[in-house]
Design a protein around this motif. Sequence first.
Motif, PDB file in Angstrom:
ATOM      1  N   ARG A 155       8.658   7.911  56.275  1.00 18.92           N
ATOM      2  CA  ARG A 155       9.586   9.004  56.930  1.00 18.92           C
ATOM      3  C   ARG A 155       8.957  10.465  57.045  1.00 18.92           C
ATOM      4  N   LYS A 156       9.418  10.966  57.860  1.00 21.41           N
ATOM      5  CA  LYS A 156       8.419  12.435  58.356  1.00 21.41           C
ATOM      6  C   LYS A 156       8.680  13.403  57.166  1.00 21.41           C
ATOM      7  N   ASP A 157       9.569  13.408  56.309  1.00 20.67           N
ATOM      8  CA  ASP A 157       9.949  14.486  55.449  1.00 20.67           C
ATOM      9  C   ASP A 157       9.317  13.911  53.799  1.00 20.67           C
ATOM     10  N   LYS A 217       7.333  13.335  50.772  1.00 20.94           N
ATOM     11  CA  LYS A 217       6.542  14.367  49.896  1.00 20.94           C
ATOM     12  C   LYS A 217       5.202  13.686  49.658  1.00 20.94           C
ATOM     13  N   ASN A 230       1.442  12.621  51.959  1.00 19.70           N
ATOM     14  CA  ASN A 230       0.628  12.689  53.001  1.00 19.70           C
ATOM     15  C   ASN A 230      -0.655  12.003  53.244  1.00 19.70           C
ATOM     16  N   GLY A 239      15.379   7.992  58.207  1.00 24.12           N
ATOM     17  CA  GLY A 239      15.403   8.765  56.788  1.00 24.12           C
ATOM     18  C   GLY A 239      16.098   8.088  56.120  1.00 24.12           C
ATOM     19  N   ASP A 294      12.231   4.946  52.900  1.00 23.72           N
ATOM     20  CA  ASP A 294      10.888   5.754  52.650  1.00 23.72           C
ATOM     21  C   ASP A 294       9.733   5.131  53.025  1.00 23.72           C
ATOM     22  N   LYS A 298       5.020   9.356  60.234  1.00 16.46           N
ATOM     23  CA  LYS A 298       3.698   9.692  59.573  1.00 16.46           C
ATOM     24  C   LYS A 298       3.165   8.513  59.120  1.00 16.46           C
TER      25      LYS A 298
END
Length: 321
Positions: free
Chosen positions: A130-132, A134, A136, A196, A199, A218
């Motif tokens: 999901r985009k948010d 934590k 990357n 969202g 995950d 992402k």
Amino acid sequence: MQRRHLLSLALSAPLAAGSCQALAQSPTAPLKMVVPYPAGGFTDVVSRMVGERLQTMLGRTVVVENRAGAGTNLAAEFVARAPADGATVLMGTSSLAINPSLYPKLSYSPQKDLRPLGVFATTGYALLARKDLKANSVAELIALAKARPGSLNYGSSGNGAVNHLAGELFESMTGTYLVHIPYRGSQAAITDLVGGQIDLYWSSILEAQSLLAADRVKVLGLTNQKSSEALPKVGLIGDTVKGYEVEFWMGLLVPAATPAAATAGIEQAIRSIANDASFKAELTRRGAQARYADAAAARSLLASETVRWADVVKRSGAKVD
């Protein structure tokens, strides 16, 4: 085609030896390709691409028949029990290696009742987040999961699906604990990932391409053995987790008793298709890649993958009745 005696009296298929011989020897006899997935999906589309090329190369009608259900077992068992005359082939996938350990009451053996003719394509999966979230990168995901065991979850398209077992393999190789949430199909899982509610999701590269283009999720890495031409800028999970690799392969199989002479032309065609430039380009556009393995290599792949996934299934506790 030179006449040969193609079938022995020991064949269990209830078809007269004379008619079997005629079918196996005729270069124009229709060829039925049984696909274990519904029409319109990735495997079906690729199957029809292969069918069109087989029809041209072999000079015989190729009929694609979709027999979805029972986790691909409906189609596989149908072909395993079909007359061994070279007139019926299965579009086999990685599920053939997973199902023997996933289904305790499987009524056929992929390795004993089917004979691989060759593999022509593979595709990996994209680990989407999901985009948010934590994290990357794969390394950051592992660190986050270890810091908060059980706090992260991932969806799959179903209990025992390849993208479920990809998650189980990731956990075992990284020493992490992720909560698995099975869905009935990929679309529901993707909807919840974008929204969202979950995950992570191991997505087909084809699905990932559109999601990433729309900036809705992402990507942390690919499960491929080698970099993907479809997503060339995305790194491999195996670069961080050494030895981690999950690929969905596709190939053709026939009933085990089918004589080699009845399938020689198909085997040659598989090689030609896998090496065809237009076929390679079309696969790349759909997030896959052409990768040829002859009959012997395909047989070894099925055997090794069966052992590998049996261990993953056992650790996961996944079973399907």
